[in-house]
Design a protein around this motif. Sequence first.
Motif, PDB file in Angstrom:
ATOM      1  N   THR A 102      22.923  97.686  27.106  1.00 45.65           N
ATOM      2  CA  THR A 102      23.618  97.231  25.768  1.00 45.65           C
ATOM      3  C   THR A 102      24.039  98.265  25.005  1.00 45.65           C
ATOM      4  OG1 THR A 102      23.483  95.475  23.991  1.00 45.65           O
ATOM      5  CG2 THR A 102      21.463  96.867  24.448  1.00 45.65           C
ATOM      6  N   HIS A 103      24.397  98.178  23.736  1.00 44.95           N
ATOM      7  CA  HIS A 103      24.773  99.328  22.897  1.00 44.95           C
ATOM      8  C   HIS A 103      24.310  98.879  21.433  1.00 44.95           C
ATOM      9  CE1 HIS A 103      27.913 101.631  20.685  1.00 44.95           C
ATOM     10  NE2 HIS A 103      27.640 102.616  21.428  1.00 44.95           N
ATOM     11  N   TRP A 104      24.222  99.921  20.713  1.00 42.48           N
ATOM     12  CA  TRP A 104      23.487  99.487  19.379  1.00 42.48           C
ATOM     13  C   TRP A 104      24.502  98.605  18.441  1.00 42.48           C
ATOM     14  CZ3 TRP A 104      25.927 100.862  14.850  1.00 42.48           C
ATOM     15  CH2 TRP A 104      27.068 102.004  14.743  1.00 42.48           C
ATOM     16  N   THR A 105      25.843  98.741  18.568  1.00 38.24           N
ATOM     17  CA  THR A 105      26.922  98.044  18.037  1.00 38.24           C
ATOM     18  C   THR A 105      26.502  96.288  18.179  1.00 38.24           C
ATOM     19  OG1 THR A 105      28.293  98.319  19.545  1.00 38.24           O
ATOM     20  CG2 THR A 105      28.348  99.799  17.611  1.00 38.24           C
ATOM     21  N   MET A 106      26.002  96.055  19.404  1.00 35.76           N
ATOM     22  CA  MET A 106      25.639  94.554  20.003  1.00 35.76           C
ATOM     23  C   MET A 106      24.552  94.253  19.142  1.00 35.76           C
ATOM     24  SD  MET A 106      28.328  94.066  21.938  1.00 35.76           S
ATOM     25  CE  MET A 106      28.818  94.812  20.644  1.00 35.76           C
ATOM     26  N   LEU A 160      13.634  87.332   3.410  1.00 33.23           N
ATOM     27  CA  LEU A 160      12.898  87.080   4.483  1.00 33.23           C
ATOM     28  C   LEU A 160      13.593  86.061   5.453  1.00 33.23           C
ATOM     29  CD1 LEU A 160      10.288  87.320   6.222  1.00 33.23           C
ATOM     30  CD2 LEU A 160       9.300  85.320   4.841  1.00 33.23           C
ATOM     31  N   GLU A 161      14.310  84.979   5.037  1.00 30.58           N
ATOM     32  CA  GLU A 161      14.943  84.077   5.794  1.00 30.58           C
ATOM     33  C   GLU A 161      16.205  84.498   6.321  1.00 30.58           C
ATOM     34  OE1 GLU A 161      17.187  79.694   5.217  1.00 30.58           O
ATOM     35  OE2 GLU A 161      16.270  80.727   3.396  1.00 30.58           O
ATOM     36  N   TYR A 162      17.030  85.061   5.612  1.00 34.13           N
ATOM     37  CA  TYR A 162      18.387  85.676   6.341  1.00 34.13           C
ATOM     38  C   TYR A 162      18.013  87.017   6.693  1.00 34.13           C
ATOM     39  CZ  TYR A 162      20.640  81.739   4.205  1.00 34.13           C
ATOM     40  OH  TYR A 162      20.963  80.513   4.079  1.00 34.13           O
ATOM     41  N   GLY A 163      17.223  87.806   6.463  1.00 34.20           N
ATOM     42  CA  GLY A 163      16.934  89.169   7.000  1.00 34.20           C
ATOM     43  C   GLY A 163      16.333  88.854   8.431  1.00 34.20           C
ATOM     44  N   GLY A 164      15.416  87.870   8.516  1.00 29.82           N
ATOM     45  CA  GLY A 164      14.773  87.475   9.703  1.00 29.82           C
ATOM     46  C   GLY A 164      15.728  86.878  10.736  1.00 29.82           C
ATOM     47  N   VAL A 165      16.771  86.019  10.250  1.00 24.63           N
ATOM     48  CA  VAL A 165      17.714  85.479  11.016  1.00 24.63           C
ATOM     49  C   VAL A 165      18.521  86.741  11.607  1.00 24.63           C
ATOM     50  CG1 VAL A 165      19.797  84.171  11.254  1.00 24.63           C
ATOM     51  CG2 VAL A 165      17.607  83.188  10.130  1.00 24.63           C
ATOM     52  N   PHE A 166      19.089  87.461  10.849  1.00 28.82           N
ATOM     53  CA  PHE A 166      19.723  88.578  11.357  1.00 28.82           C
ATOM     54  C   PHE A 166      19.129  89.559  12.309  1.00 28.82           C
ATOM     55  CE2 PHE A 166      21.669  92.786  11.158  1.00 28.82           C
ATOM     56  CZ  PHE A 166      22.952  92.737  11.049  1.00 28.82           C
ATOM     57  N   LEU A 167      17.847  89.689  12.059  1.00 28.60           N
ATOM     58  CA  LEU A 167      16.948  90.923  12.960  1.00 28.60           C
ATOM     59  C   LEU A 167      16.829  90.048  14.317  1.00 28.60           C
ATOM     60  CD1 LEU A 167      15.381  93.614  13.377  1.00 28.60           C
ATOM     61  CD2 LEU A 167      13.504  92.356  12.236  1.00 28.60           C
ATOM     62  N   ALA A 168      16.608  88.741  14.193  1.00 27.00           N
ATOM     63  CA  ALA A 168      15.997  87.998  15.525  1.00 27.00           C
ATOM     64  C   ALA A 168      17.287  87.914  16.224  1.00 27.00           C
ATOM     65  CB  ALA A 168      15.453  86.670  15.109  1.00 27.00           C
ATOM     66  N   GLY A 169      18.629  87.583  15.653  1.00 23.85           N
ATOM     67  CA  GLY A 169      19.835  87.491  16.369  1.00 23.85           C
ATOM     68  C   GLY A 169      20.109  88.914  17.053  1.00 23.85           C
ATOM     69  N   LEU A 197      24.077  94.767  15.898  1.00 19.85           N
ATOM     70  CA  LEU A 197      24.819  94.339  14.676  1.00 19.85           C
ATOM     71  C   LEU A 197      25.614  93.077  14.838  1.00 19.85           C
ATOM     72  CD1 LEU A 197      25.765  97.943  13.314  1.00 19.85           C
ATOM     73  CD2 LEU A 197      23.818  96.451  12.648  1.00 19.85           C
ATOM     74  N   CYS A 198      26.321  93.234  15.870  1.00 20.79           N
ATOM     75  CA  CYS A 198      27.316  91.951  16.200  1.00 20.79           C
ATOM     76  C   CYS A 198      26.399  90.800  16.368  1.00 20.79           C
ATOM     77  CB  CYS A 198      28.082  92.381  17.415  1.00 20.79           C
ATOM     78  SG  CYS A 198      29.365  91.156  18.093  1.00 20.79           S
ATOM     79  N   GLY A 199      25.394  90.865  17.070  1.00 24.37           N
ATOM     80  CA  GLY A 199      24.510  89.596  17.267  1.00 24.37           C
ATOM     81  C   GLY A 199      23.705  89.254  15.960  1.00 24.37           C
ATOM     82  N   GLY A 200      23.638  90.323  15.104  1.00 27.33           N
ATOM     83  CA  GLY A 200      22.829  89.691  13.557  1.00 27.33           C
ATOM     84  C   GLY A 200      23.974  89.032  13.081  1.00 27.33           C
ATOM     85  N   LEU A 256      18.357  91.223  18.073  1.00 26.87           N
ATOM     86  CA  LEU A 256      17.209  91.488  19.055  1.00 26.87           C
ATOM     87  C   LEU A 256      17.685  90.582  20.140  1.00 26.87           C
ATOM     88  CD1 LEU A 256      14.212  92.392  16.982  1.00 26.87           C
ATOM     89  CD2 LEU A 256      15.658  94.152  18.280  1.00 26.87           C
ATOM     90  N   SER A 257      17.927  89.245  19.791  1.00 25.87           N
ATOM     91  CA  SER A 257      18.092  88.359  20.910  1.00 25.87           C
ATOM     92  C   SER A 257      19.441  88.850  21.547  1.00 25.87           C
ATOM     93  CB  SER A 257      18.447  87.026  20.313  1.00 25.87           C
ATOM     94  OG  SER A 257      16.986  86.681  19.802  1.00 25.87           O
ATOM     95  N   TYR A 258      20.215  89.070  20.911  1.00 30.13           N
ATOM     96  CA  TYR A 258      21.579  89.302  21.486  1.00 30.13           C
ATOM     97  C   TYR A 258      21.522  90.543  22.451  1.00 30.13           C
ATOM     98  CZ  TYR A 258      26.960  89.503  21.344  1.00 30.13           C
ATOM     99  OH  TYR A 258      28.040  89.504  21.536  1.00 30.13           O
ATOM    100  N   GLY A 259      20.930  91.676  21.862  1.00 29.08           N
ATOM    101  CA  GLY A 259      20.749  92.662  22.639  1.00 29.08           C
ATOM    102  C   GLY A 259      19.825  92.511  24.128  1.00 29.08           C
TER     103      GLY A 259
END
Length: 131
Positions: free
Chosen positions: A28-32, A4-13, A34-37, A15-18
């Motif tokens: 944006t692009h879907w790879t961004m 929950l902690e790290y998955g949430g950070v990855f997902l939020a990051g 992943l890059c943001g996560g 989505l925020s980056y995108g």
Amino acid sequence: MVLLEYGGVFLAGGLSYGALELLWRGHTHWTMLLCGGVCAELMYLTAGSRKTMLPRRWTLCAAEVTTVEYLTGLLVNVRLGWNVWDYSARPLNVLGQICPEYTLLWFLLSIPGVWLGRQIHGVFGRLRAAR
């Protein structure tokens, strides 16, 4: 709880980056995502390092994001030829993948990012202690 902690950070990051890219560039692009996560995870780990002074954490975060962007750019733009972005017109760029202008922007965004990371660390620390 770790998922929950790290998955949430990855997902939020991601989505925020995108979202930031949509606001800044209009696309944006879907790879961004992943890059943001990946960037968010690294920043989160850096934010939790209480032994390191804040200005150093901000600098480390900017360097982490710039490094991840560079490696992502080498893969998606140079190797795969997807042309997701091109900074070759920016001063002092490196292979058109990174430039000092955006590293400075990442430094400025790291200030609230580190604060937010510290808040999230605090929440999960309290949850772990309550168990």
